[in-house]
Motif scaffolding. Sequence first.
Motif, short mmCIF file in Angstrom:
data_model
loop_
_atom_site.label_atom_id
_atom_site.label_comp_id
_atom_site.label_asym_id
_atom_site.label_seq_id
_atom_site.Cartn_x
_atom_site.Cartn_y
_atom_site.Cartn_z
N GLU A 75 13.33 -8.03 19.25
CA GLU A 75 13.99 -7.20 18.23
C GLU A 75 13.55 -7.61 16.83
O GLU A 75 13.34 -6.76 15.95
CB GLU A 75 15.50 -7.33 18.39
N LEU A 76 13.42 -8.93 16.63
CA LEU A 76 12.93 -9.40 15.34
C LEU A 76 11.50 -8.93 15.09
O LEU A 76 11.15 -8.54 13.97
CB LEU A 76 12.98 -10.93 15.29
N ARG A 77 10.69 -8.96 16.14
CA ARG A 77 9.30 -8.51 15.98
C ARG A 77 9.25 -7.03 15.62
O ARG A 77 8.46 -6.63 14.75
CB ARG A 77 8.51 -8.76 17.26
N ASP A 78 10.09 -6.23 16.28
CA ASP A 78 10.11 -4.79 15.96
C ASP A 78 10.53 -4.58 14.50
O ASP A 78 9.92 -3.76 13.79
CB ASP A 78 11.07 -4.06 16.90
N ALA A 79 11.56 -5.31 14.08
CA ALA A 79 12.02 -5.15 12.69
C ALA A 79 10.95 -5.62 11.71
O ALA A 79 10.71 -4.97 10.68
CB ALA A 79 13.31 -5.95 12.48
N ARG A 80 10.30 -6.72 12.02
CA ARG A 80 9.26 -7.24 11.12
C ARG A 80 8.02 -6.35 11.13
O ARG A 80 7.32 -6.24 10.11
CB ARG A 80 8.90 -8.67 11.52
N THR A 81 7.75 -5.73 12.27
CA THR A 81 6.63 -4.79 12.32
C THR A 81 6.90 -3.58 11.43
O THR A 81 6.03 -3.11 10.70
CB THR A 81 6.38 -4.33 13.77
N ARG A 82 8.14 -3.08 11.50
CA ARG A 82 8.51 -1.96 10.61
C ARG A 82 8.41 -2.38 9.14
O ARG A 82 7.93 -1.62 8.30
CB ARG A 82 9.93 -1.48 10.94
N THR A 83 8.87 -3.59 8.87
CA THR A 83 8.79 -4.08 7.49
C THR A 83 7.34 -4.19 7.03
O THR A 83 7.00 -3.84 5.90
CB THR A 83 9.46 -5.46 7.38
N SER A 84 6.48 -4.66 7.95
CA SER A 84 5.06 -4.77 7.61
C SER A 84 4.45 -3.41 7.33
O SER A 84 3.67 -3.24 6.37
CB SER A 84 4.32 -5.46 8.75
N ARG A 85 4.80 -2.41 8.14
CA ARG A 85 4.28 -1.06 7.91
C ARG A 85 4.79 -0.50 6.58
O ARG A 85 4.04 0.10 5.81
CB ARG A 85 4.68 -0.15 9.06
N GLN A 86 6.08 -0.69 6.34
CA GLN A 86 6.64 -0.21 5.08
C GLN A 86 5.98 -0.92 3.89
O GLN A 86 5.69 -0.28 2.87
CB GLN A 86 8.15 -0.45 5.05
N ALA A 87 5.74 -2.21 4.06
CA ALA A 87 5.08 -2.95 2.98
C ALA A 87 3.68 -2.42 2.73
O ALA A 87 3.22 -2.33 1.58
CB ALA A 87 5.02 -4.44 3.32
N THR A 88 2.99 -2.04 3.82
CA THR A 88 1.64 -1.49 3.66
C THR A 88 1.68 -0.20 2.85
O THR A 88 0.89 0.00 1.92
CB THR A 88 1.03 -1.23 5.04
N TRP A 89 2.63 0.68 3.20
CA TRP A 89 2.74 1.95 2.47
C TRP A 89 3.17 1.72 1.02
O TRP A 89 2.70 2.41 0.10
CB TRP A 89 3.72 2.88 3.17
N VAL A 90 4.05 0.75 0.82
CA VAL A 90 4.47 0.44 -0.55
C VAL A 90 3.29 -0.07 -1.37
O VAL A 90 3.09 0.35 -2.52
CB VAL A 90 5.61 -0.61 -0.53
N VAL A 91 2.50 -0.96 -0.77
CA VAL A 91 1.34 -1.49 -1.47
C VAL A 91 0.36 -0.38 -1.81
O VAL A 91 -0.16 -0.29 -2.93
CB VAL A 91 0.64 -2.58 -0.62
N VAL A 92 0.12 0.52 -0.84
CA VAL A 92 -0.81 1.62 -1.08
C VAL A 92 -0.27 2.54 -2.18
O VAL A 92 -0.99 2.92 -3.11
CB VAL A 92 -1.05 2.42 0.21
N GLY A 93 1.03 2.90 -2.08
CA GLY A 93 1.61 3.80 -3.07
C GLY A 93 1.64 3.19 -4.47
O GLY A 93 1.25 3.84 -5.45
N VAL A 94 2.09 1.94 -4.56
CA VAL A 94 2.16 1.29 -5.87
C VAL A 94 0.77 1.10 -6.46
O VAL A 94 0.55 1.29 -7.67
CB VAL A 94 2.90 -0.06 -5.76
N SER A 95 -0.19 0.73 -5.60
CA SER A 95 -1.56 0.54 -6.08
C SER A 95 -2.13 1.84 -6.63
O SER A 95 -2.74 1.86 -7.70
CB SER A 95 -2.45 0.01 -4.94
N LEU A 96 -1.91 2.92 -5.89
CA LEU A 96 -2.41 4.22 -6.35
C LEU A 96 -1.72 4.63 -7.65
O LEU A 96 -2.37 5.09 -8.60
CB LEU A 96 -2.17 5.28 -5.27
N GLY A 97 -0.39 4.47 -7.71
CA GLY A 97 0.33 4.82 -8.91
C GLY A 97 -0.10 4.00 -10.11
O GLY A 97 -0.30 4.54 -11.21
N LEU A 98 -0.24 2.69 -9.91
CA LEU A 98 -0.68 1.84 -11.02
C LEU A 98 -2.09 2.17 -11.47
O LEU A 98 -2.40 2.13 -12.66
CB LEU A 98 -0.60 0.36 -10.60
#
Length: 286
Positions: free
Chosen positions: A170-193
């Motif tokens: 369950e922790l791995r699933d939650a951390r995997t989701r967090t990792s995916r969200q972090a990837t999208w956040v990094v991509v979005g923030v990088s593009l915006g910046l």
Amino acid sequence: MTSDGLSPIAFRRLLARSLMVPSALLSFVTLVFLGQIMYLLSAVQWVGHTDQVISKANTLLKLLVDGETGMRGYLIAGEPVFLEPYEVEENSVGPTFQGLMELVSDNPPQVERLQALRTDHARWQVHARSMIDLRRQGGDYQTPVRNGEGKRRMDAMRGQIADFIQVEEELRDARTRTSRQATWVVVGVSLGLTLLLGGVLAYFTRRQLLMVSASYLKALSEVQAQAESLRKSAHRLETLHEIDRAILAAESTPEMARSALRRMEHIVPAGEALVVVFDIAGGPAR
């Protein structure tokens, strides 16, 4: 240059701002990118850490099952060779428990589960040794086997490990989701910046260039005006010299006036001109 234009000091300041502002913006964006990358790496590392814990827990489960299998084989056949998996489990289970404890040291509930499992396993080992000793000594080992005491202990430990692994999954699933969200956040923030930085730099660069261009045009206009003024002054001076030479060369007053007026027209344009001659002896002017 007039006060409205850029002085050398002001121009140097403008040039320094033109270099420093983009550098500062790029440094800021670089720091943001580094922070995002570190955050993303941390999320990925936690996923890998959880996979490592699950793998170690499965190794522990395999050791326990092999130990039980070896003990049962020896009880049934009485051959010492069947005790090899049990002996491997007995020698390896301690370091495996310790390694797993270190991996989940940041998770107190999981540490408590492992401690309870280790206590139950120690009791199972006492039971297994007593059964092996009874088999070696020819005692009554079959009655405890039929009672299923060892099986109940092992089933309980399997359940504990299963619960432990489920929590980690369950922790791995939650951390995997967090990792995916972090990837999208990094991509979005990088593009915006990137877009924001491009817009700011374009605006700032255009503004600085317009200021420099306006100052340059003003300075050029002033220089051209000064050159024209100097040219006119030189022309007037040359004309006055010509008038002086004509006056000196004239033989009569009317000729002198005509020569002066013809040349004076280039300095003071006029439709008509006149010369007044005064009599220094006090006679009337004409």
